[in-house]
Design a protein around this motif. Structure first.
Motif, PDB file in Angstrom:
ATOM      1  N   MET A   1      -4.505 -14.418   2.227  1.00 48.46           N
ATOM      2  CA  MET A   1      -3.212 -13.870   2.674  1.00 48.46           C
ATOM      3  C   MET A   1      -2.737 -12.845   1.655  1.00 48.46           C
ATOM      4  N   PRO A   2      -2.468 -11.707   2.138  1.00 50.13           N
ATOM      5  CA  PRO A   2      -2.089 -10.653   1.211  1.00 50.13           C
ATOM      6  C   PRO A   2      -0.774 -10.983   0.531  1.00 50.13           C
ATOM      7  N   ALA A   3      -0.726 -10.563  -0.695  1.00 51.01           N
ATOM      8  CA  ALA A   3       0.481 -10.835  -1.453  1.00 51.01           C
ATOM      9  C   ALA A   3       1.686 -10.191  -0.789  1.00 51.01           C
ATOM     10  N   SER A   4       1.418  -9.091  -0.156  1.00 51.91           N
ATOM     11  CA  SER A   4       2.527  -8.339   0.406  1.00 51.91           C
ATOM     12  C   SER A   4       3.259  -9.143   1.470  1.00 51.91           C
ATOM     13  N   LEU A   5       2.493  -9.987   2.166  1.00 49.46           N
ATOM     14  CA  LEU A   5       3.145 -10.709   3.231  1.00 49.46           C
ATOM     15  C   LEU A   5       3.934 -11.893   2.683  1.00 49.46           C
ATOM     16  N   GLN A   6       3.424 -12.420   1.615  1.00 53.08           N
ATOM     17  CA  GLN A   6       4.094 -13.583   1.077  1.00 53.08           C
ATOM     18  C   GLN A   6       5.435 -13.210   0.464  1.00 53.08           C
ATOM     19  N   SER A   7       5.424 -12.136  -0.251  1.00 52.38           N
ATOM     20  CA  SER A   7       6.695 -11.672  -0.812  1.00 52.38           C
ATOM     21  C   SER A   7       7.372 -10.797   0.218  1.00 52.38           C
ATOM     22  N   SER A   8       7.646 -11.418   1.327  1.00 49.92           N
ATOM     23  CA  SER A   8       7.957 -10.596   2.485  1.00 49.92           C
ATOM     24  C   SER A   8       9.429 -10.300   2.623  1.00 49.92           C
ATOM     25  N   GLY A   9      10.053 -10.011   1.544  1.00 43.57           N
ATOM     26  CA  GLY A   9      11.427  -9.579   1.670  1.00 43.57           C
ATOM     27  C   GLY A   9      11.497  -8.315   2.511  1.00 43.57           C
ATOM     28  N   GLU A  10      10.571  -7.435   2.263  1.00 43.93           N
ATOM     29  CA  GLU A  10      10.518  -6.153   2.975  1.00 43.93           C
ATOM     30  C   GLU A  10       9.078  -5.933   3.367  1.00 43.93           C
ATOM     31  N   PHE A  11       8.602  -6.741   4.237  1.00 45.21           N
ATOM     32  CA  PHE A  11       7.169  -6.896   4.395  1.00 45.21           C
ATOM     33  C   PHE A  11       6.356  -5.618   4.533  1.00 45.21           C
ATOM     34  N   PRO A  12       6.650  -4.791   5.453  1.00 52.25           N
ATOM     35  CA  PRO A  12       5.680  -3.700   5.623  1.00 52.25           C
ATOM     36  C   PRO A  12       5.572  -2.848   4.366  1.00 52.25           C
ATOM     37  N   ALA A  13       6.615  -2.822   3.609  1.00 58.23           N
ATOM     38  CA  ALA A  13       6.558  -2.039   2.375  1.00 58.23           C
ATOM     39  C   ALA A  13       5.553  -2.683   1.433  1.00 58.23           C
ATOM     40  N   GLY A  14       4.762  -1.843   0.815  1.00 60.72           N
ATOM     41  CA  GLY A  14       3.788  -2.379  -0.122  1.00 60.72           C
ATOM     42  C   GLY A  14       2.487  -2.766   0.532  1.00 60.72           C
ATOM     43  N   LEU A  15       2.385  -2.577   1.813  1.00 62.21           N
ATOM     44  CA  LEU A  15       1.133  -2.836   2.507  1.00 62.21           C
ATOM     45  C   LEU A  15       0.030  -2.003   1.867  1.00 62.21           C
ATOM     46  N   ARG A  16      -1.051  -2.647   1.565  1.00 66.33           N
ATOM     47  CA  ARG A  16      -2.105  -1.926   0.848  1.00 66.33           C
ATOM     48  C   ARG A  16      -3.105  -1.350   1.844  1.00 66.33           C
ATOM     49  N   VAL A  17      -3.088  -0.064   1.925  1.00 64.02           N
ATOM     50  CA  VAL A  17      -3.861   0.622   2.944  1.00 64.02           C
ATOM     51  C   VAL A  17      -4.957   1.440   2.285  1.00 64.02           C
ATOM     52  N   LEU A  18      -6.126   1.354   2.855  1.00 65.82           N
ATOM     53  CA  LEU A  18      -7.203   2.239   2.428  1.00 65.82           C
ATOM     54  C   LEU A  18      -7.497   3.202   3.575  1.00 65.82           C
ATOM     55  N   VAL A  19      -7.384   4.474   3.287  1.00 61.67           N
ATOM     56  CA  VAL A  19      -7.635   5.474   4.315  1.00 61.67           C
ATOM     57  C   VAL A  19      -8.941   6.177   4.002  1.00 61.67           C
ATOM     58  N   VAL A  20      -9.813   6.223   4.978  1.00 62.27           N
ATOM     59  CA  VAL A  20     -11.110   6.857   4.796  1.00 62.27           C
ATOM     60  C   VAL A  20     -11.271   7.949   5.833  1.00 62.27           C
ATOM     61  N   ASP A  21     -11.454   9.152   5.348  1.00 63.44           N
ATOM     62  CA  ASP A  21     -11.686  10.256   6.278  1.00 63.44           C
ATOM     63  C   ASP A  21     -12.354  11.379   5.502  1.00 63.44           C
ATOM     64  N   ASP A  22     -13.357  11.959   6.115  1.00 61.45           N
ATOM     65  CA  ASP A  22     -14.023  13.051   5.424  1.00 61.45           C
ATOM     66  C   ASP A  22     -13.215  14.333   5.514  1.00 61.45           C
ATOM     67  N   ASP A  23     -12.240  14.325   6.397  1.00 66.66           N
ATOM     68  CA  ASP A  23     -11.410  15.517   6.539  1.00 66.66           C
ATOM     69  C   ASP A  23     -10.225  15.437   5.574  1.00 66.66           C
ATOM     70  N   VAL A  24     -10.276  16.312   4.578  1.00 69.89           N
ATOM     71  CA  VAL A  24      -9.291  16.207   3.502  1.00 69.89           C
ATOM     72  C   VAL A  24      -7.884  16.471   4.004  1.00 69.89           C
ATOM     73  N   THR A  25      -7.795  17.355   4.949  1.00 69.23           N
ATOM     74  CA  THR A  25      -6.472  17.662   5.481  1.00 69.23           C
ATOM     75  C   THR A  25      -5.828  16.423   6.081  1.00 69.23           C
TER      76      THR A  25
END
Lengths: 626, 158
Positions: free
Chosen positions: A1-25
């Motif tokens: 369980m991600p830490a972000s959800l547990q400390s869910s005062g402001e849950f979506p904030a702090g969501l750890r996202v990895l974005v992968v795209d070869d298009d830099v733009t």
């Protein structure tokens, strides 16, 4: 369980996202958007690097956003790795909005698919996938219950109400497709030409493996068992989370079904039993004409049966009949006339047994894997296919069905001898295209060993049925003769082909479950277990020195769970059949193999039976494949 | 006076933007881009667009060299390039470039070399137009920022 959800005062904030795209733009824009959403965003322009990051920093991300087209690694590939190794929700994105592309993403396990350009509104919502995953993990068991609910609704239908049942079944299928991600399958469209190549090895749920699985589940507790944990506990190299997940799902469905059956058992048993008995008594033996006359296979019935074949658990057309009853019926049938009559049965399961029973076959199938769906999809035109019912049995984990199948197969052989092929029209689902390849011809019981091996591989599957049908046409001569208790049998000649079919199917779960049954049964006594026990019969036979002994043993065993009288004859007969039956999946690998592959297969078969397809709700998906 | 200049420049900018929207050169995705620009990244739009120009020129060069090969057959590669082009163009809201790319991709799916070449020329033309217009826009914006920046300290001193 991600830490972000547990400390869910402001849950979506702090969501750890990895974005992968070869298009830099795009990468830059999504990064900025993520920052706006107060996510902790990491960007990466190469899929391989992304994978490396994910592996090195396991548990450091909540969700992955990945492009589909990337030069160094296909987005689907990345998706697959992520799904298998870290169980993270992956969202795919692509400019390619074709249904096939999106479908491919879904099938590879993407939890969402964004069409580029990605908008702020979409990105703002991606936390839901993280939350959903967590919630799902907490109550995965309830999830499987939803299907079961559907199941019960369908059960409420009258036997004759086939159309609605089919609809229900189809709905269920779609549901299941949604639930499962088909990671192993490559894109079917691309692979139709060469099925044998580039397939990943299927996981064979051997008895041992299944035992491990069951003990892991027991240890964790059924409600708390999640694929990841089970996988960890099993600690089997090469096994993926997906394998375990699908196996777990089947297992749960199976248990669920067992308990439902158990409830029904008392009330239903008598009725069905009576019906069958009377019918049997009246006719003594069935001959084909009688069957033909008595039985009407209406299109609806066919459709229903097909739907059942699809293997969807929800399909219980005939709630009342329970397996035990079925068992009785079959057994008795065997007793009365093991031989020719049954050949008829093979040909037309529908006809032979009162409609309710017929429907029942599929019911037991419940847990079947999707591959069965393919069968269902086959055009009814195929001949001799009547055996299909037998196939059903195989698919099922239910021993009962298996037994029936064996009988039917047996009968079928006889039938062949008698060259009663004219039944063909009634046959339901057999695909003519399947080729049967003669293997080494084994007389009677010698085959036993080989059979065993087959079973080990768990390769025994519905396909067998197909083969039989085919073989029946081919084989007119017989090499080995065996006496059937029914006595009426003409010398049973088993054509070499028939005698040595090896089933080359993947039907992973079915066979293995047998053992688990034992263990599991110990854990919680379910009346429903009976079928499983029965199921063991074939196995024992293989391993055992003398069939009779085996039968006896099995009988005893069965009796323990639930008392079912007088199996001997039947079992013996089935044993015979079984021993002789090695079903060999031959050429025509395409269809068969595909079918075997994985659940969503329904879609792949354009020539699928009309009723099913029509009911198939999501037209867009299917259209993509057709 | 200077503040007035900034307002005028602001109006210019809006007029140009409206014009580009009207022509279908840009779409609302570009507005999203602008909304992403804030005090933490004051030059976000121009940064992104410059990256876009940089990438696009590489892609255009690749496309042209691919199509100019004597024995050209690699439509697959063309499609890959185009997919990326479509992705980035749509991400910044370059609507017309995107739609030409899509037509281009359709031509390459049909192995239509003539169609591909035509599409490539249109694409190059459209791309240049976009680039010029966006440069124009950024210039105005720069002047405006400058004007606004000049005004701010002056107000302080007053």
């Amino acid at each position: 369980m991600p830490a972000s959800l547990q400390s869910s005062g402001e849950f979506p904030a702090g969501l750890r996202v990895l974005v992968v795209d070869d298009d830099v733009t795009t990468l830059k824009i999504i990064e900025q958007m993520s920052l706006r959403c107060h996510y902790q965003v990491t960007t990466c322009s190469e899929a391989t690097v992304a994978l490396k990051i994910l592996r090195e920093r396991k548990g450091c991300f909540d969700v992955v956003l990945s492009d589909v087209h990337m030069p160094d690694m296909d987005g689907y590939k990345l998706l697959e790795h992520v799904g298998l190794e870290m169980d993270l929700p992956v969202i795919m994105m692509s400019v390619d909005d074709r249904t096939s592309t999106v479908m491919k993403g879904i099938r590879h396990g993407a939890c969402d698919f964004f069409i580029k350009p990605v908008r702020m509104e979409e990105l703002r919502n991606i936390w839901q996938h993280v939350a959903r995953k967590i919630l799902n993990e907490n109550k995965e068991h309830d999830n499987s219950g939803s299907i079961e609910d559907n199941d019960r609704n369908t059960q409420g239908n009258d036997d004759n109400d086939n159309t609605s049942s089919v609809a229900g079944a189809t709905k269920g299928i779609v549901k299941e497709q949604k639930k499962r991600s088909n990671l192993k399958d490559e894109d079917v469209e691309l692979e139709n030409d060469d099925p044998s190549a580039s397939k990943k090895p299927r996981v064979v749920w051997s008895v041992e493996l299944h035992q491990q699985f069951v003990s892991a589940v027991n240890q964790l507790g059924l409600d708390k068992a999640v694929p990841k944990r089970i996988l960890e506990m099993m600690n089997v190299p090469g096994l993926t989370r997906e394998n375990v997940a699908s196996h777990l799902q089947k297992f749960r469905l199976y248990l669920k079904r067992l308990s439902v059956v158990a409830h029904q058992q008392n009330g239903m048993l008598n009725t069905v039993h009576g019906t069958i008995e009377s019918k049997l008594a009246a006719t003594g033996r069935y001959d084909i004409q009688a069957l033909a006359g008595s039985g009407h296979v209406s299109p609806e019935t066919l459709a229903a049966l097909q739907a059942e074949l699809l293997g969807h658990p929800a399909t219980n057309i005939m709630p009342t009949v329970d397996r035990t009853a079925l068992m009785h019926a079959s057994v008795q049938g065997t007793k009365h006339s093991l031989a020719d009559d049954h050949a008829v049965a093979c040909g037309q399961p529908l006809v032979k047994y009162p409609s309710n029973i017929v429907n029942n076959f599929p019911q037991s199938i419940l847990k079947v894997d999707d591959s069965s769906s393919i069968y269902g999809a086959w055009p009814p035109s195929s001949t001799l296919g009547s055996v299909s019912s037998g196939r059903l049995g195989v698919q099922n984990n239910n021993t009962l069905v298996d037994i029936l199948q064996h009988q039917q197969q047996h009968q079928h052989q006889q039938k062949q001898q008698q060259s009663q092929i004219h039944d063909q029209n009634r046959s339901i689902n057999v695909q003519p295209s399947c080729l049967v390849v003669p293997a080494q011809s084994s007389n009677t019981f010698q085959a036993v060993n080989s059979v065993a091996s087959v079973n080990k591989d768990c390769s025994f599957s519905r396909n067998a049925i197909i083969d039989y049908s085919q073989s029946s046409q081919k084989s007119s001569n017989s090499s080995s003769s065996s006496q059937y208790p029914g006595g009426e049998t003409r010398a049973t000649s088993i054509s070499p082909q028939i005698s040595s079919f090896s089933v080359g199917s993947r039907n992973n779960n079915i066979q293995q479950i047998q053992n688990s049954t034992l263990t599991f049964g110990a854990a919680r006594p379910l009346p429903g277990l009976l079928p499983l026990t029965l199921r063991q019969v074939p196995y024992d036979i293989k391993s055992s020195d003398s069939l009779d002994e085996v039968c006896l043993r099995n009988l005893g065993f069965v009796g323990k769970g639930t008392c079912i009288p007088s199996f001997e004859n039947k079992i013996q007969s089935s044993a015979n059949d079984f021993s002789q039956m090695k079903v060999f999946m031959a050429s025509n690998g395409n269809t068969v193999k595909e079918e075997l592959e994985e659940e969503p297969s329904l879609i792949r078969y354009p020539n699928a039976s009309q009723p099913v397809l029509q009911n198939y709700p999501s037209h867009d998906h299917s259209s993509a494949f057709t | 006076m200077l503040g007035l200049g900034a307002d005028l420049l602001w109006a210019d900018m809006n007029r140009l933007l409206a014009f580009l929207f009207h022509q279908g050169v840009l779409d609302e995705q570009f507005l999203q881009l602008q909304q992403l620009q804030d005090h933490t990244s004051p030059n976000f739009v121009s940064e992104v667009v410059n990256i876009y120009f940089h990438e696009s020129e590489k892609l255009l060069t690749n496309l042209r060299s691919l199509l100019m090969e004597r024995e050209f057959s690699d439509y697959k590669k063309i499609e890959i390039h185009l997919n990326q082009f479509i992705g980035s163009s749509s991400s910044i809201g370059a609507k017309r470039v995107t739609s030409i790319c899509i037509a281009f991709r359709a031509a390459s799916e049909q192995d239509n070399r003539a169609g591909c070449l035509r599409a490539l020329e249109m694409l190059e033309h459209e791309y240049c137009y976009l680039k010029n217009k966006l440069h124009e826009l950024f210039q105005i914006e720069q002047q405006r920022a400058l004007a606004a920046g000049v005004r701010y300290p002056m107000q302080q001193h007053q």
